[in-house]
Scaffold this motif. Structure first.
Motif, PDB file in Angstrom:
ATOM      1  N   LYS A  65       0.835  -1.195   0.000  1.00  0.00           N
ATOM      2  CA  LYS A  65       0.000   0.000   0.000  1.00  0.00           C
ATOM      3  C   LYS A  65       0.880   1.259   0.000  1.00  0.00           C
ATOM      4  O   LYS A  65       0.570   2.236  -0.680  1.00  0.00           O
ATOM      5  CB  LYS A  65      -0.883  -0.052   1.252  1.00  0.00           C
ATOM      6  N   ARG A  66       1.970   1.201   0.771  1.00  0.00           N
ATOM      7  CA  ARG A  66       2.859   2.367   0.807  1.00  0.00           C
ATOM      8  C   ARG A  66       3.512   2.576  -0.557  1.00  0.00           C
ATOM      9  O   ARG A  66       3.642   3.701  -1.025  1.00  0.00           O
ATOM     10  CB  ARG A  66       3.943   2.179   1.861  1.00  0.00           C
ATOM     11  N   LEU A 126       1.194   4.229  -2.768  1.00  0.00           N
ATOM     12  CA  LEU A 126       1.078   5.631  -2.365  1.00  0.00           C
ATOM     13  C   LEU A 126       2.264   6.447  -2.881  1.00  0.00           C
ATOM     14  O   LEU A 126       2.094   7.560  -3.387  1.00  0.00           O
ATOM     15  CB  LEU A 126       1.015   5.702  -0.830  1.00  0.00           C
ATOM     16  N   GLU A 127       3.460   5.864  -2.784  1.00  0.00           N
ATOM     17  CA  GLU A 127       4.654   6.570  -3.252  1.00  0.00           C
ATOM     18  C   GLU A 127       4.539   6.882  -4.748  1.00  0.00           C
ATOM     19  O   GLU A 127       4.910   7.953  -5.208  1.00  0.00           O
ATOM     20  CB  GLU A 127       5.920   5.720  -2.995  1.00  0.00           C
ATOM     21  N   GLN A 139       1.687   7.130  -6.518  1.00  0.00           N
ATOM     22  CA  GLN A 139       0.633   8.124  -6.736  1.00  0.00           C
ATOM     23  C   GLN A 139       1.124   9.521  -6.376  1.00  0.00           C
ATOM     24  O   GLN A 139       0.809  10.495  -7.047  1.00  0.00           O
ATOM     25  CB  GLN A 139      -0.591   7.810  -5.856  1.00  0.00           C
ATOM     26  N   LYS A 140       1.876   9.561  -5.274  1.00  0.00           N
ATOM     27  CA  LYS A 140       2.424  10.821  -4.806  1.00  0.00           C
ATOM     28  C   LYS A 140       3.305  11.453  -5.879  1.00  0.00           C
ATOM     29  O   LYS A 140       3.240  12.637  -6.135  1.00  0.00           O
ATOM     30  CB  LYS A 140       3.328  10.519  -3.600  1.00  0.00           C
ATOM     31  N   LYS A 188       1.260  12.911  -8.523  1.00  0.00           N
ATOM     32  CA  LYS A 188       0.631  14.139  -8.072  1.00  0.00           C
ATOM     33  C   LYS A 188       1.622  15.286  -8.039  1.00  0.00           C
ATOM     34  O   LYS A 188       1.291  16.429  -8.331  1.00  0.00           O
ATOM     35  CB  LYS A 188       0.067  13.938  -6.662  1.00  0.00           C
ATOM     36  N   ARG A 189       2.855  14.944  -7.655  1.00  0.00           N
ATOM     37  CA  ARG A 189       3.866  15.977  -7.557  1.00  0.00           C
ATOM     38  C   ARG A 189       4.179  16.595  -8.906  1.00  0.00           C
ATOM     39  O   ARG A 189       4.617  17.724  -9.002  1.00  0.00           O
ATOM     40  CB  ARG A 189       5.140  15.360  -6.994  1.00  0.00           C
ATOM     41  N   MET A 241       2.044  17.216 -11.011  1.00  0.00           N
ATOM     42  CA  MET A 241       0.923  18.074 -11.405  1.00  0.00           C
ATOM     43  C   MET A 241       1.162  19.481 -10.898  1.00  0.00           C
ATOM     44  O   MET A 241       1.882  19.704  -9.938  1.00  0.00           O
ATOM     45  CB  MET A 241      -0.370  17.552 -10.800  1.00  0.00           C
TER      46      MET A 241
END
Lengths: 351, 599
Positions: free
Chosen positions: B563-564, B567-568, B570-571, B574-575, B577
């Motif tokens: 899961k982490r 998340l990494e 996805q992060k 997002k960054r 963006m």
């Protein structure tokens, strides 16, 4: 004693040195179908654990129980062995759902097993239920929850179906034999679950977990608090300070390695400070909230000042509340839990 | 001087210029077959090889013993094949007395061939026509012969039939170069006049200029003056260009070679400028010098704001090598700090973009390219606007002018209808049609440059099944009814998405752009309203409803790691963006306008 159990006991021995460092407060028999274990066998494991590690006298001891595998005698035996919490994988009170999920039990067997558990004296019982099964209607899900409430469990885990890669379900989905529910329906079910269980006196303390006051799972809460834990058996995961490791999946190679005097590891990781922060925020949001003061003292991350605009947005959208330095999701926030972790963490420099 | 021949090759992309050049080098022993790698010698940049076009000019000297038993010095001067670089082409041509015109036997004459050919004819060059790839099954030798005869008025027997791949016609070409192309004229004892037809940047030596000496002689250690910049430098090193630079210490009238003046970078030594002797100067420069004028502008921003100064360093390095690249810092609410860069054209822009990404490892967000507008304000002040975000407010504008180009489109006649429709959609003004032969037409249009910098070329190709070709040149600025279209996300204007469009097209444009953005911007945790507006008037609206559910149900001991990691990932996404107000915008959205044609 069979080879697997022998290996299990040997593996416990291998970790004996950890006993000096930590007072353990929970034991959890889970993964696979541990309720196939005879009470005497289970008791031997418990005794061995208590001999090897320092375990609190009133530790929470849970057995994940498949309703099709237990009777009065077995449950009574578990109780005598010291088990004080049962987690029943009920999943649904509809037989066709159970068949779809390839469960060996029927809805009636589930009801019966729970009554039996109560009869032998269990007062801390969890039911697992699955929502958003293909073709499930919101109405049917409500009736499932109604049925669960009637049985008066202290704890309910209500999971939205996850189509995991590589599972038969995933194959059925990609072959278009079944179609997953629309997100809108999943969301409605989730919203309804949160509202309904709240009205019935359950506290929503993690994305999918609800408990009567005083009955939160201490074991699972420890996962979400980054507490230390040791796992034994194939596929078991362990976490200690900043290190996480996991065992091989195959029973055969598990036994083989232990027989050779080796730890049966399949992988391990040492978490960097940034990764620990990621997990702390991610796990905190999923459960009791992120303790901003603790994050600051433990990881030197001041979330409130570094991502203030993001937090303000989240507060403005009523997705989180800030309660005495603890950032916690609202019901609306739980629906978007993962997106919220991402947006908080993507703006933290370095994390 | 009688034994020197200076020439170039004119060809459309893929018609075989590089292969022919390679054959000439091989035949003259300038390079052995073994040295000839898999790719053509004249295109040494990775990028050029991939594109199959020569971006920067080079020159090479060959020794050829002709059938008359005399040995000739042949200087082959390479020319870029793309419309963005027509000025550089004209300077290369000015350094030659002749040109080999290469036409693909299966394709026939194309627009760029014709425009470069006319440049060559205007420059008084002797043309040696060659039909290449005659071995192809689809070769239409007779038809192409007639096209060429009509075009340059030559006789049929003057056309050389060749297949560079099969090594056919190579000797004929070399003999024609020697006998048909005249030797250079010029006076070695007159005051020095040397034309710079290219300059490159050498990390150790600074600028290296490639020159054609027209009159006089240049020797090492002499003081030389550059007319356009008035700079005086020492001629540190002088020589000729073989596979490497070969020092000869002097060059005389008729020679082609290089000169290292000890100048810091190529901006001191501009293409088209004339070098003379500082002590005994010529009375004036050679004709034809022009300042390179950027026509297309775009914002270049680092994906990660921390890399701003790294991007600046990379651009500065590129500029040392490319006198036509200009840039200056700018900032955008949406994109942070970056640069507004000016390019000769779209291809030039793409080259710079790719070099920044590949050679300098820069992660870039490029905004939608635009032209430069001349805005006359009501107070008669004139402002040049190269960034739509800086368009003056509507009320202050008297009128807006935009650059128009003259376009030449060569197409098989069955696609004329499609092409006329396309040009009309792009606000084209029809001029006339002529026929190269009964099946191929030459259409002339006047078009706003802004209408062709997006996807005109792709559209032209798809509407003609790849057969039409385009060439254009800048004509003039013309008044047009242009408006600035702003995009608002939840009421906040996104400066990097502003565009300037013709008023008649603004409604449709706004509607399409909003719809495109709706697809490109991912759902957020709240509703996003997209609006297109002219001034304060909203002309189109769309919306992205809020994300409904985004949470995975289970996360116990065995799930946390996985899961982490998710998340990494996805992060990281997002960054990358950019954030305007509360809305997160992916990079692709800044190029939404370019993708609109896909609808």
């Amino acid at each position: 004693m069979n080879a697997f159990l022998e290996s299990l006991h040997n593996e416990i021995e291998m970790y004996a040195s950890y006993g000096a460092e930590e007072q353990f407060e929970t034991i959890f028999f889970g993964g696979g179908t541990p309720s196939l274990l005879e009470p005497a066998t289970l008791e031997e494991i418990l005794v061995h654990l208590r001999e090897t590690f320092s375990i609190e006298p009133d530790a929470e001891i849970t057995v994940e129980t498949n309703p099709g595998t237990v009777d009065y005698k077995k449950l009574a035996g578990y109780r005598r062995a010291g088990v004080n919490r049962l987690s029943f994988g009920v999943q649904s009170f509809y037989d066709d759902d159970l068949k779809f999920l390839t469960r060996i039990h029927s809805a009636n067997e589930a009801r019966q097993a729970i009554h039996t558990a109560k009869d032998v004296g269990f007062t801390n019982i969890n039911l697992d239920l699955i929502s958003a099964l293909p073709n499930q209607t919101v109405e049917r899900w409500r009736r499932n929850l109604d049925e669960a409430i009637v049985l008066e469990p202290q704890h309910i885990s209500a999971y939205n179906l996850i189509v995991e890669k590589g599972t038969p379900l995933a194959r059925m989905v990609s072959a278009r034999q079944v179609s997953p529910l629309p997100v809108e329906t999943e969301a409605e079910m989730y919203e309804w679950t949160m509202q309904y269980l709240h009205d019935e006196g359950y506290e929503h303390y993690e994305v999918s977990n609800y408990a009567k006051p005083g009955f939160r799972s201490r074991h699972n809460s420890n996962y979400w608090n980054h507490s230390n834990y040791l796992g034994f058996g194939p596929s078991a995961h362990s976490f200690w300070l900043n290190r996480r490791w996991w065992n091989t999946r195959s029973v055969e190679s598990y036994c083989h390695k232990i027989a050779a005097g080796q730890l049966p590891l399949a992988g391990e990781e040492r978490l960097t400070g940034d990764q620990l922060v990621d997990e702390a925020v991610m796990l905190g949001l999923r459960s009791n909230g992120v303790d901003l003061a603790l994050l600051k003292s433990k990881h030197q991350i001041d979330l409130l000042s570094s991502v203030r605009p993001t937090i303000e947005n989240l507060l403005h959208e009523n997705l989180v509340v800030l309660d005495k330095q603890v950032l916690r999701l609202t019901s609306k926030g739980f629906l978007l839990c993962d997106a919220i972790s991402e947006s908080l963490l993507s703006r933290v420099a370095g994390a | 001087m009688d034994h020197i021949r200076n020439f170039c090759i004119i060809a459309h992309i893929d018609h075989g210029k590089s292969t022919i050049a390679d054959r000439l080098l091989e035949r003259t022993g300038t390079i052995t077959e073994r040295e000839m790698k898999t790719n053509q010698v004249l295109d040494d940049m990775e990028l050029e090889q991939e594109r199959g076009i020569t971006i920067k000019l080079h020159a090479i000297q060959m020794k050829y013993e002709a059938k008359d038993r005399k040995t000739y010095t042949l200087n082959l001067i390479d020319t870029p094949g793309h419309v963005d670089f027509s000025y550089e082409v004209s300077r290369s041509l000015a350094a030659c007395e002749g040109a080999i015109l290469v036409v693909d036997a299966s394709q026939g004459v194309e627009a760029q061939t014709i425009s470069n050919l006319y440049l060559a004819i205007d420059a008084g060059l002797e043309i040696v026509p060659v039909i290449n790839k005659i071995d192809l099954p689809s070769a239409m030798v007779d038809q192409v012969k007639h096209q060429i005869m009509d075009l340059i008025g030559c006789k049929e027997e003057e056309i050389i039939l060749a297949s560079a791949k099969m090594k056919m016609g190579v000797d004929e070409i070399l003999e024609a170069v020697v006998h048909r192309i005249p030797p250079p004229k010029g006076d070695p004892s007159a005051p020095l006049k040397a034309l710079i037809f290219d300059s490159i940047f050498d990390g150790y030596r600074g600028s290296v200029v490639y020159i054609r000496v027209v009159d006089g002689t240049v020797r090492e250690r002499e003081k030389v003056k550059f007319f356009a910049t008035n700079n005086i430098f020492d001629a540190e090193e002088v020589g000729i260009l073989e596979m490497q630079r070969v020092r000869t210490k002097e060059l005389s009238a008729g020679d082609v070679g290089y000169l290292i003046p000890g100048a810091k970078d190529v901006h001191d030594t501009k293409v088209g400028d004339t070098i003379t002797n500082a002590v005994n100067p010529a009375d004036g420069p050679l004709p034809g010098y022009k300042e390179a004028k950027p026509m297309v502008f775009a914002g270049l921003y680092p994906v990660n704001a921390d890399n701003f100064s790294e991007l600046r360093d990379s651009l500065e390095k590129l500029r040392m090598n490319d006198a036509s690249l200009i840039f200056e810092p700018e900032s955008s609410v949406a994109l942070g700090f970056g640069f507004r860069a000016g390019f000769l054209g779209l291809l030039h822009m793409e080259i710079i973009q790719e070099r920044l990404e590949r050679e300098y490892k820069q992660e870039l967000i490029t905004t939608v390219p635009n032209v430069e507008y001349r805005v006359v304000k009501t107070n008669t002040e004139v402002v040049l606007v190269d960034n739509p975000a800086f368009m003056p407010p509507l009320g202050e504008i008297e009128h807006v002018e935009e650059p128009f180009i003259k376009a030449q489109i060569i197409t098989p006649s069955e696609y004329i209808g499609n092409i006329m429709k396309l040009c009309t959609e792009r606000r084209g003004v029809y001029k006339n049609t002529t026929y190269l032969d009964p099946t191929r037409a030459d259409l002339r249009y006047e078009l706003p440059l802004s209408e062709i910098i997006f996807d005109f070329y792709d559209k032209l190709k798809s509407t003609s099944r790849g057969y039409a070709s385009l060439d254009y040149e800048f004509m003039e600025n013309r008044e047009s009814d242009l408006v600035k279209l702003d995009i608002l996300l939840n009421g906040e204007s996104v400066d990097a998405l502003s565009t300037i469009v013709h008023r008649d097209k603004s409604y449709e444009w706004g509607k399409k752009l909003c719809a495109k953005l709706r697809k490109l911007i991912p759902r957020q945790m709240f509703e996003v309203v997209i609006q297109a507006a002219i001034g304060s008037k909203v002309i189109a609206r769309d919306q992205i409803s809020a994300m409904r559910k985004n949470v995975i149900a289970k996360c116990y001991g065995g799930d946390i790691s996985r899961k982490r990691k998710l998340l990494e990932k996805q992060k990281e996404g997002k960054r990358r963006m950019k954030q305007v107000g509360r809305v997160e915008i992916p990079q692709e959205a800044f190029l939404a306008v370019l993708a609109m044609g896909d609808e």
